[in-house]
Design a protein around this motif. Structure first.
Motif, PDB file in Angstrom:
ATOM      1  N   ARG A  38      -7.226 -72.340 -74.879  1.00 22.63           N
ATOM      2  CA  ARG A  38      -8.397 -73.100 -75.308  1.00 22.63           C
ATOM      3  C   ARG A  38      -9.663 -72.435 -74.807  1.00 22.63           C
ATOM      4  NH1 ARG A  38      -7.557 -78.601 -71.657  1.00 22.63           N
ATOM      5  NH2 ARG A  38      -8.140 -77.697 -69.627  1.00 22.63           N
ATOM      6  N   GLN A  39     -10.752 -72.713 -75.518  1.00 27.10           N
ATOM      7  CA  GLN A  39     -12.046 -72.185 -75.137  1.00 27.10           C
ATOM      8  C   GLN A  39     -13.107 -73.259 -75.306  1.00 27.10           C
ATOM      9  OE1 GLN A  39     -13.186 -68.540 -77.129  1.00 27.10           O
ATOM     10  NE2 GLN A  39     -14.643 -68.023 -75.506  1.00 27.10           N
ATOM     11  N   ALA A  40     -13.695 -73.641 -74.196  1.00 22.93           N
ATOM     12  CA  ALA A  40     -14.776 -74.621 -74.208  1.00 22.93           C
ATOM     13  C   ALA A  40     -16.105 -73.894 -74.386  1.00 22.93           C
ATOM     14  CB  ALA A  40     -14.770 -75.418 -72.911  1.00 22.93           C
ATOM     15  N   GLU A  88     -13.049 -83.216 -70.272  1.00 21.04           N
ATOM     16  CA  GLU A  88     -12.989 -81.790 -69.945  1.00 21.04           C
ATOM     17  C   GLU A  88     -11.918 -81.036 -70.725  1.00 21.04           C
ATOM     18  OE1 GLU A  88     -12.935 -84.371 -67.791  1.00 21.04           O
ATOM     19  OE2 GLU A  88     -11.608 -83.945 -66.078  1.00 21.04           O
ATOM     20  N   ASP A  89     -11.105 -81.749 -71.498  1.00 18.58           N
ATOM     21  CA  ASP A  89     -10.146 -81.084 -72.387  1.00 18.58           C
ATOM     22  C   ASP A  89     -10.798 -80.665 -73.702  1.00 18.58           C
ATOM     23  OD1 ASP A  89      -7.729 -83.503 -71.306  1.00 18.58           O
ATOM     24  OD2 ASP A  89      -7.853 -81.397 -70.686  1.00 18.58           O
ATOM     25  N   THR A  90     -12.041 -81.058 -73.913  1.00 21.69           N
ATOM     26  CA  THR A  90     -12.751 -80.686 -75.128  1.00 21.69           C
ATOM     27  C   THR A  90     -12.872 -79.172 -75.241  1.00 21.69           C
ATOM     28  OG1 THR A  90     -14.010 -82.740 -75.207  1.00 21.69           O
ATOM     29  CG2 THR A  90     -14.956 -80.840 -76.340  1.00 21.69           C
ATOM     30  N   ALA A  91     -12.411 -78.632 -76.363  1.00 24.87           N
ATOM     31  CA  ALA A  91     -12.407 -77.180 -76.560  1.00 24.87           C
ATOM     32  C   ALA A  91     -11.862 -76.878 -77.948  1.00 24.87           C
ATOM     33  CB  ALA A  91     -11.542 -76.496 -75.510  1.00 24.87           C
ATOM     34  N   VAL A  92     -11.976 -75.615 -78.332  1.00 20.22           N
ATOM     35  CA  VAL A  92     -11.239 -75.112 -79.485  1.00 20.22           C
ATOM     36  C   VAL A  92      -9.895 -74.619 -78.965  1.00 20.22           C
ATOM     37  CG1 VAL A  92     -11.140 -73.432 -81.353  1.00 20.22           C
ATOM     38  CG2 VAL A  92     -13.338 -74.461 -80.708  1.00 20.22           C
ATOM     39  N   TYR A  93      -8.825 -75.109 -79.553  1.00 24.84           N
ATOM     40  CA  TYR A  93      -7.477 -74.762 -79.129  1.00 24.84           C
ATOM     41  C   TYR A  93      -6.898 -73.718 -80.078  1.00 24.84           C
ATOM     42  CZ  TYR A  93      -7.385 -78.409 -75.623  1.00 24.84           C
ATOM     43  OH  TYR A  93      -7.645 -79.169 -74.513  1.00 24.84           O
ATOM     44  N   TYR A  94      -6.374 -72.654 -79.482  1.00 26.83           N
ATOM     45  CA  TYR A  94      -5.825 -71.526 -80.239  1.00 26.83           C
ATOM     46  C   TYR A  94      -4.329 -71.403 -79.988  1.00 26.83           C
ATOM     47  CZ  TYR A  94     -10.693 -70.028 -80.730  1.00 26.83           C
ATOM     48  OH  TYR A  94     -12.029 -69.958 -81.012  1.00 26.83           O
ATOM     49  N   CYS A  95      -3.616 -71.178 -81.070  1.00 24.17           N
ATOM     50  CA  CYS A  95      -2.194 -70.899 -80.995  1.00 24.17           C
ATOM     51  C   CYS A  95      -1.987 -69.394 -80.809  1.00 24.17           C
ATOM     52  CB  CYS A  95      -1.550 -71.371 -82.293  1.00 24.17           C
ATOM     53  SG  CYS A  95       0.142 -70.889 -82.528  1.00 24.17           S
ATOM     54  N   ASN A  96      -0.962 -69.046 -80.044  1.00 25.62           N
ATOM     55  CA  ASN A  96      -0.631 -67.649 -79.809  1.00 25.62           C
ATOM     56  C   ASN A  96       0.878 -67.469 -79.946  1.00 25.62           C
ATOM     57  OD1 ASN A  96       0.449 -65.693 -77.434  1.00 25.62           O
ATOM     58  ND2 ASN A  96      -1.420 -64.860 -78.336  1.00 25.62           N
ATOM     59  N   ALA A  97       1.294 -66.353 -80.517  1.00 23.53           N
ATOM     60  CA  ALA A  97       2.729 -66.083 -80.640  1.00 23.53           C
ATOM     61  C   ALA A  97       2.993 -64.584 -80.528  1.00 23.53           C
ATOM     62  CB  ALA A  97       3.258 -66.603 -81.964  1.00 23.53           C
ATOM     63  N   GLU A  98       4.095 -64.268 -79.863  1.00 19.34           N
ATOM     64  CA  GLU A  98       4.563 -62.877 -79.785  1.00 19.34           C
ATOM     65  C   GLU A  98       5.550 -62.675 -80.926  1.00 19.34           C
ATOM     66  OE1 GLU A  98       6.251 -62.764 -75.919  1.00 19.34           O
ATOM     67  OE2 GLU A  98       4.325 -62.525 -74.906  1.00 19.34           O
TER      68      GLU A  98
END
Length: 121
Positions: A38-40, A88-98
């Motif tokens: 995530r990125q706030a 404080e959990d407010t953010a853009v959430y990004y999925c990541n996968a290998e």
């Protein structure tokens, strides 16, 4: 081509819950670890949770006990159940996968476009 598409973000009140989903699509042979970052605003992207191909999980201290990561291998999907949400959990959430696209190649990291989560009253 490989795509990761997130869904499930939105606006929720403090103490509420949201469930994020991320589905991988395209041409590939296997997926190793999948996870969430995530990125706030004004901050760097940070690790949230991860689940391995063997279903081992790891969480950031800030979400341990409140968030649960899981995966559906048949549908190449990873989930993030978020409970007891805080502002404080407010953010853009990004999925990541290998993801390994072809046999014999290494796993490469892929990212989704992100989904906004806002926790506010």
């Amino acid at each position: 081509q490989v795509q990761l598409v997130e869904s499930g973000g939105g606006l929720v009140q403090p103490g509420g819950s949201l469930r994020l989903s991320c589905a991988a699509s395209g041409s590939f042979v296997s997926i190793n670890a999948m996870g969430w970052y995530r990125q706030a605003p004004g901050k760097e992207r940070e690790f949230v949770a991860l689940i391995t191909s063997g279903d081992r999980t790891n969480y950031a201290d800030s979400v341990e006990g409140r968030f649960t990561v899981s995966r559906d291998n048949a549908n190449n999907t990873v989930y993030l159940q978020m409970d007891s949400l805080k502002p404080e959990d407010t953010a853009v959430y990004y999925c990541n996968a290998e993801i390994r696209r072809y046999n014999g190649l290494p796993y490469y990291n892929y990212w989704g476009q992100g989904t906004q989560v806002t926790v506010s009253s």
